[in-house]
Design an enzyme around this catalytic site. Structure first.
Site, PDB file in Angstrom:
ATOM      1  N   PRO A   1       6.814 -24.774 -41.577  1.00  0.00           N
ATOM      2  CA  PRO A   1       7.336 -25.745 -40.602  1.00  0.00           C
ATOM      3  C   PRO A   1       8.796 -26.106 -40.852  1.00  0.00           C
ATOM      4  O   PRO A   1       9.454 -26.664 -39.983  1.00  0.00           O
ATOM      5  CB  PRO A   1       6.439 -26.970 -40.802  1.00  0.00           C
ATOM      6  CG  PRO A   1       5.871 -26.834 -42.170  1.00  0.00           C
ATOM      7  CD  PRO A   1       5.815 -25.357 -42.486  1.00  0.00           C
TER       8      PRO A   1
ATOM      9  N   THR B   1       2.050 -24.113 -43.549  1.00  0.00           N
ATOM     10  CA  THR B   1       2.170 -24.271 -45.006  1.00  0.00           C
ATOM     11  C   THR B   1       2.623 -25.689 -45.367  1.00  0.00           C
ATOM     12  O   THR B   1       3.368 -26.329 -44.626  1.00  0.00           O
ATOM     13  CB  THR B   1       3.166 -23.254 -45.598  1.00  0.00           C
ATOM     14  OG1 THR B   1       4.430 -23.455 -44.988  1.00  0.00           O
ATOM     15  CG2 THR B   1       2.700 -21.833 -45.365  1.00  0.00           C
TER      16      THR B   1
ATOM     17  N   ALA C   1       6.013 -24.556 -50.818  1.00  0.00           N
ATOM     18  CA  ALA C   1       6.389 -23.174 -51.121  1.00  0.00           C
ATOM     19  C   ALA C   1       5.224 -22.522 -51.871  1.00  0.00           C
ATOM     20  O   ALA C   1       4.516 -23.191 -52.633  1.00  0.00           O
ATOM     21  CB  ALA C   1       7.654 -23.155 -51.962  1.00  0.00           C
TER      22      ALA C   1
ATOM     23  N   GLY D   1      11.695 -17.385 -42.131  1.00  0.00           N
ATOM     24  CA  GLY D   1      12.821 -16.478 -42.340  1.00  0.00           C
ATOM     25  C   GLY D   1      12.512 -15.404 -43.361  1.00  0.00           C
ATOM     26  O   GLY D   1      11.339 -15.154 -43.695  1.00  0.00           O
ATOM     27  N   ASP D   2      13.579 -14.774 -43.879  1.00  0.00           N
ATOM     28  CA  ASP D   2      13.409 -13.722 -44.880  1.00  0.00           C
ATOM     29  C   ASP D   2      12.648 -14.240 -46.098  1.00  0.00           C
ATOM     30  O   ASP D   2      11.890 -13.514 -46.729  1.00  0.00           O
ATOM     31  CB  ASP D   2      14.785 -13.201 -45.337  1.00  0.00           C
ATOM     32  CG  ASP D   2      15.471 -12.369 -44.255  1.00  0.00           C
ATOM     33  OD1 ASP D   2      14.772 -11.845 -43.378  1.00  0.00           O
ATOM     34  OD2 ASP D   2      16.710 -12.258 -44.304  1.00  0.00           O
ATOM     35  N   GLY D   3      12.858 -15.526 -46.430  1.00  0.00           N
ATOM     36  CA  GLY D   3      12.195 -16.124 -47.595  1.00  0.00           C
ATOM     37  C   GLY D   3      10.687 -16.171 -47.409  1.00  0.00           C
ATOM     38  O   GLY D   3       9.911 -15.850 -48.313  1.00  0.00           O
TER      39      GLY D   3
ATOM     40  N   ASP E   1      16.381 -10.287 -52.092  1.00  0.00           N
ATOM     41  CA  ASP E   1      15.964 -10.705 -50.739  1.00  0.00           C
ATOM     42  C   ASP E   1      16.180 -12.195 -50.511  1.00  0.00           C
ATOM     43  O   ASP E   1      15.350 -12.881 -49.894  1.00  0.00           O
ATOM     44  CB  ASP E   1      14.479 -10.372 -50.492  1.00  0.00           C
ATOM     45  CG  ASP E   1      14.227  -8.888 -50.396  1.00  0.00           C
ATOM     46  OD1 ASP E   1      15.194  -8.110 -50.488  1.00  0.00           O
ATOM     47  OD2 ASP E   1      13.055  -8.499 -50.244  1.00  0.00           O
TER      48      ASP E   1
HETATM   49  N1  LIG Z   1       5.834 -26.068 -46.271  1.00  0.00           N
HETATM   50  C1  LIG Z   1       6.819 -25.650 -47.043  1.00  0.00           C
HETATM   51  N2  LIG Z   1       7.603 -26.517 -47.718  1.00  0.00           N
HETATM   52  C2  LIG Z   1       8.632 -26.106 -48.469  1.00  0.00           C
HETATM   53  N3  LIG Z   1       8.965 -24.796 -48.654  1.00  0.00           N
HETATM   54  C3  LIG Z   1       8.230 -23.882 -48.010  1.00  0.00           C
HETATM   55  C4  LIG Z   1       7.131 -24.248 -47.182  1.00  0.00           C
HETATM   56  N4  LIG Z   1       6.577 -23.130 -46.674  1.00  0.00           N
HETATM   57  C5  LIG Z   1       7.301 -22.088 -47.160  1.00  0.00           C
HETATM   58  N5  LIG Z   1       8.286 -22.529 -47.968  1.00  0.00           N
HETATM   59  C6  LIG Z   1       9.317 -21.744 -48.677  1.00  0.00           C
HETATM   60  O1  LIG Z   1      10.570 -21.898 -47.995  1.00  0.00           O
HETATM   61  C7  LIG Z   1      11.405 -20.791 -48.297  1.00  0.00           C
HETATM   62  C8  LIG Z   1      12.375 -20.501 -47.154  1.00  0.00           C
HETATM   63  O2  LIG Z   1      11.627 -20.203 -46.025  1.00  0.00           O
HETATM   64  P1  LIG Z   1      12.192 -19.458 -44.746  1.00  0.00           P
HETATM   65  O3  LIG Z   1      12.634 -18.126 -45.129  1.00  0.00           O
HETATM   66  O4  LIG Z   1      11.154 -19.558 -43.690  1.00  0.00           O
HETATM   67  O5  LIG Z   1      13.384 -20.402 -44.351  1.00  0.00           O
HETATM   68  P2  LIG Z   1      14.875 -20.238 -43.937  1.00  0.00           P
HETATM   69  O6  LIG Z   1      15.529 -21.554 -44.133  1.00  0.00           O
HETATM   70  O7  LIG Z   1      14.947 -19.694 -42.606  1.00  0.00           O
HETATM   71  O8  LIG Z   1      15.432 -19.265 -44.987  1.00  0.00           O
HETATM   72  P3  LIG Z   1      16.083 -17.825 -45.003  1.00  0.00           P
HETATM   73  O9  LIG Z   1      17.441 -18.102 -45.462  1.00  0.00           O
HETATM   74  O10 LIG Z   1      15.247 -17.123 -46.021  1.00  0.00           O
HETATM   75  O11 LIG Z   1      16.031 -17.187 -43.676  1.00  0.00           O
HETATM   76  C9  LIG Z   1      10.463 -19.641 -48.589  1.00  0.00           C
HETATM   77  O12 LIG Z   1      10.818 -19.060 -49.813  1.00  0.00           O
HETATM   78  C10 LIG Z   1       9.061 -20.263 -48.683  1.00  0.00           C
HETATM   79  O13 LIG Z   1       8.427 -19.919 -49.906  1.00  0.00           O
HETATM   80  C1  LIG Z   2      36.152 -11.252 -43.148  1.00  0.00           C
HETATM   81  C2  LIG Z   2      34.730 -11.422 -42.990  1.00  0.00           C
HETATM   82  C3  LIG Z   2      33.901 -10.309 -43.534  1.00  0.00           C
HETATM   83  C4  LIG Z   2      32.459 -10.635 -43.477  1.00  0.00           C
HETATM   84  C5  LIG Z   2      31.602  -9.541 -44.023  1.00  0.00           C
HETATM   85  C6  LIG Z   2      30.234 -10.004 -44.130  1.00  0.00           C
HETATM   86  C7  LIG Z   2      29.264  -8.982 -44.628  1.00  0.00           C
HETATM   87  C8  LIG Z   2      27.917  -9.625 -44.598  1.00  0.00           C
HETATM   88  C9  LIG Z   2      26.820  -8.711 -45.015  1.00  0.00           C
HETATM   89  C10 LIG Z   2      25.542  -9.495 -45.036  1.00  0.00           C
HETATM   90  C11 LIG Z   2      24.465  -8.757 -45.698  1.00  0.00           C
HETATM   91  C12 LIG Z   2      23.206  -9.560 -45.712  1.00  0.00           C
HETATM   92  C13 LIG Z   2      22.203  -8.927 -46.567  1.00  0.00           C
HETATM   93  C14 LIG Z   2      20.919  -9.674 -46.462  1.00  0.00           C
HETATM   94  C15 LIG Z   2      20.355 -10.292 -47.433  1.00  0.00           C
HETATM   95  C16 LIG Z   2      19.043 -10.989 -47.296  1.00  0.00           C
HETATM   96  O1  LIG Z   2      18.103 -10.311 -48.059  1.00  0.00           O
HETATM   97  C17 LIG Z   2      19.112 -12.401 -47.833  1.00  0.00           C
HETATM   98  C18 LIG Z   2      17.869 -13.161 -47.438  1.00  0.00           C
HETATM   99  O2  LIG Z   2      17.916 -13.591 -46.135  1.00  0.00           O
HETATM  100  N1  LIG Z   2      20.253 -13.108 -47.335  1.00  0.00           N
HETATM  101  C19 LIG Z   2      21.214 -13.505 -48.158  1.00  0.00           C
HETATM  102  O3  LIG Z   2      21.189 -13.359 -49.344  1.00  0.00           O
HETATM  103  C20 LIG Z   2      22.405 -14.178 -47.503  1.00  0.00           C
HETATM  104  C21 LIG Z   2      23.655 -13.388 -47.785  1.00  0.00           C
HETATM  105  C22 LIG Z   2      24.752 -13.859 -46.904  1.00  0.00           C
HETATM  106  C23 LIG Z   2      26.029 -13.143 -47.178  1.00  0.00           C
HETATM  107  C24 LIG Z   2      27.174 -13.642 -46.384  1.00  0.00           C
END
Ligand SMILES: Nc1ncnc2c1ncn2[C@@H]1O[C@H](COP(=O)(O)OP(=O)(O)OP(=O)(O)O)[C@@H](O)[C@H]1O
Ligand SMILES: CCCCCCCCCCCCC/C=C/[C@@H](O)[C@H](CO)NC(=O)CCCCC
Ligand SMILES: [Ca+2]
Length: 522
Positions: free
Chosen positions: A117, A148, A151, A174-176, A478
């Site tokens: 959420p 959830t 975490a 998200g990726d997390g 990641d």
């Molecule tokens: N209910 C919860 N409360 C707090 N943390 C949580 C909960 N559910 C999941 N999480 C954790 O929150 C983290 C971030 O989650 P999520 O990737 O969805 O968010 P985000 O802010 O979009 O981040 P990202 O930068 O990864 O895209 C995950 O590692 C997950 O383990």
């Molecule tokens: C002059 C401007 C030049 C800009 C160039 C930017 C290049 C950006 C490349 C970004 C690559 C992202 C790789 C992704 C990693 C993800 O597994 C991870 C989880 O969401 N994100 C980050 O770690 C977040 C990492 C965020 C990095 C900015």
């Protein structure tokens, strides 16, 4: 309306017959595999004035809900309603179409859904309820939903529930969140098969039962690299039609202890430092990466260490290829065949070949290992544009010590069409495994650590202006930090499966293709 067979089954809505007529006056051509649902429809006279028919007899109708492909890989749900006066004919059509849908065996019927959420600007739950759940129910998919509470809730839950009754697991976040659910699934599969995840050489069991997909995070690089867009409705439709994309996963170990799995980026130096700094700025939301990115760029730290890797000889591509991994990728298909043959010959016990290790020592601004292109809005072509989703290899990118100006030139090339590997200080290798040890841990291990270095703080005492950092950087796995800098990484070919089909060629090509298919049919 006609249903025709040409390799695949297509439904072709047109106005050829007077006995069954589309309500909207349009031509449309849809593969059966992209029909979402077919429903009997209560004919509503207010819908449209259909002249004399309306007065002559009671009308019968059915509606076909299908995938409409829009620009930039976006998918939308559209519908077409057909009516006729003959109830029997109408029922026959409905029945025939439903039977065709039943034959689409890869479509999920029961899903387990985890919603974070708080992820993706706290909109995940609302988006799921308003946009995704109605589509699942239209497609007769039943769901068990867990919102959830903390975490690791989803990960722990995956060790308790009967995962085998589900066709797939969906995570909203998200990726997390994706990473958490993936760890739950892979971990559960290994536990059930008696495989010790701490053994870096163990052959892991593929996750065939449960498939994962996600949306609504802040980087969404997995969505961008596997579908081409991060959009909840598009993701939901890929799930409904049962798309399946295998995905390589890297295991990360330290001293025979399992640390994490990675599917997108394992980054030391630049991306590790950005992540570490941005963790303190979570309140800034996705902007935290830009803030910390700028700060890390200015600090311009590089790190000494040794990398040993085994080249991926089995894969047919190279990181400098001009062709990217796309839907139905030939290179990934070849790896799938090789994997099937290996499994047939040896079962899960693959012999570890005594292949040669290449060793590189140096000072690096960034060490990045990517299992996919890592395309995202910040970098539409990604960190390694020709990386493959499912070829059993990762692209190892080494950015050596260079000036700030050159590093900026390197970064800028992630945002334009120029080749980011065409610099003398950048090397890229396609690898199946690698190890990294920082200079600091080498020194620690050999007990030659100069205590003075500790006392005089973190910068190199011999060269105070050289930005050579004698503390370690952090690995960004990641989007999560690892506790250890010395790691051992191995790519597991196609360990996971996603509800995706790889990136489709752009819409212009697709429009041309469907036009020619219509002509073939007529
Ligand atoms: N209910 C919860 N409360 C707090 N943390 C949580 C909960 N559910 C999941 N999480 C954790 O929150 C983290 C971030 O989650 P999520 O990737 O969805 O968010 P985000 O802010 O979009 O981040 P990202 O930068 O990864 O895209 C995950 O590692 C997950 O383990
Ligand atoms: C002059 C401007 C030049 C800009 C160039 C930017 C290049 C950006 C490349 C970004 C690559 C992202 C790789 C992704 C990693 C993800 O597994 C991870 C989880 O969401 N994100 C980050 O770690 C977040 C990492 C965020 C990095 C900015
Ligand atoms: Ca790969």
């Amino acid at each position: 309306m006609t249903v025709k067979k040409s390799g695949k089954l297509f439904i072709h809505f047109t106005f050829l017959t007077t006995s069954i007529v589309p309500l909207q006056n349009r031509n449309c051509f849809v593969p059966i595999s992209e029909i979402i649902a077919v429903e009997e429809t209560e004919f509503n006279k207010k819908q449209r004035n259909i002249g004399r028919w309306q007065k002559m007899a009671k009308l019968h109708a059915f509606t076909v809900h299908y995938v409409k492909k829009a620009r930039n890989h976006r998918w939308r749900c559209r519908d077409a309603t057909f009516w006729c006066v003959d109830e029997h004919l109408c029922n026959q059509w409905t029945q025939a179409l439903k039977e065709l849908l039943e034959m689409q065996k890869s479509r999920p019927k029961q899903l387990l859904v985890y919603i974070n959420p708080y992820g993706g600007k706290r909109q995940g739950k609302r988006i799921y309820e308003q946009k995704v759940a109605p589509l699942f129910s239209l497609a007769s998919i039943s769901t068990d939903v867990v919102v959830t509470e903390h975490a690791n809730h989803a990960k722990d839950n995956l060790f308790e529930v009967n995962i085998y009754k589900y066709d797939g697991v969906v995570c909203v976040g998200g990726d997390g969140m994706f990473s958490e659910v993936m760890h739950g699934l892979i971990g559960r599969m290994q536990k059930d098969s008696g495989i010790d995840q701490n053994n870096p050489k163990a052959s892991l069991v593929q996750c065939n039962i449960c498939l994962v997909f996600y949306f609504s995070g802040s980087t969404d690089c997995i969505c961008y690299s596997t579908v081409g867009i991060s959009d909840p409705v598009t993701s939901a439709l890929h799930i409904i039609v049962g798309d399946c994309q295998p995905l390589d996963v890297s295991s990360v170990h330290h001293n025979n202890t399992f640390l994490k799995y990675s599917v997108s980026l394992l980054g030391y130096g630049f991306y590790g430092d950005i992540l570490k700094d941005s963790e303190k700025k979570r309140w800034m939301g996705p902007m935290r990466y830009d803030y910390s990115g700028f700060k890390t760029f200015l600090s311009h730290h590089y790190y000494e260490g040794t990398i040993a890797y085994q080249p991926a000889k089995q894969t047919h591509g190279s990181p400098r290829d001009k062709e990217s991994c796309r839907m139905g990728c030939y290179i990934c298909k070849q790896s799938e065949k090789q994997l099937a043959e290996q499994n047939k010959e040896h079962g899960l016990k693959h012999e570890e070949g005594e292949e040669e290790w290449k060793v590189i020592k140096g000072k690096f601004l960034a060490i990045n290992a990517v299992n996919m292109s890592c395309a995202c809005p910040r970098s539409p072509k990604g960190l390694s544009p020709a990386a493959h989703l499912a070829d059993g290899s990762a692209d190892l990118i080494l950015v050596r010590k260079c000036s700030r100006f050159n590093f900026l030139r390197y970064l800028v090339r992630h945002t334009n069409q120029d080749d980011q590997f065409d610099f003398p200080f950048v090397d890229v290798y396609r690898v199946k495994c690698f190890q990294f040890t920082s200079k600091l841990s080498e020194d620690n291990e050999s007990n030659v650590m100069d205590i003075g270095k500790k006392r005089f703080g973190q910068f190199c005492r011999d060269h105070p202006a050289c930005c050579c950092n004698i503390v370690n950087s952090t690995w960004n796995c990641d989007g999560e930090t690892l506790d250890s800098s010395a790691i051992e990484v191995r790519v597991h070919c196609q360990l996971m499966k996603l509800f995706a089909r790889g990136i489709e060629e752009d819409c212009k090509d697709e429009a041309a293709h469907s036009q020619s298919s219509i002509e073939q049919l007529l």
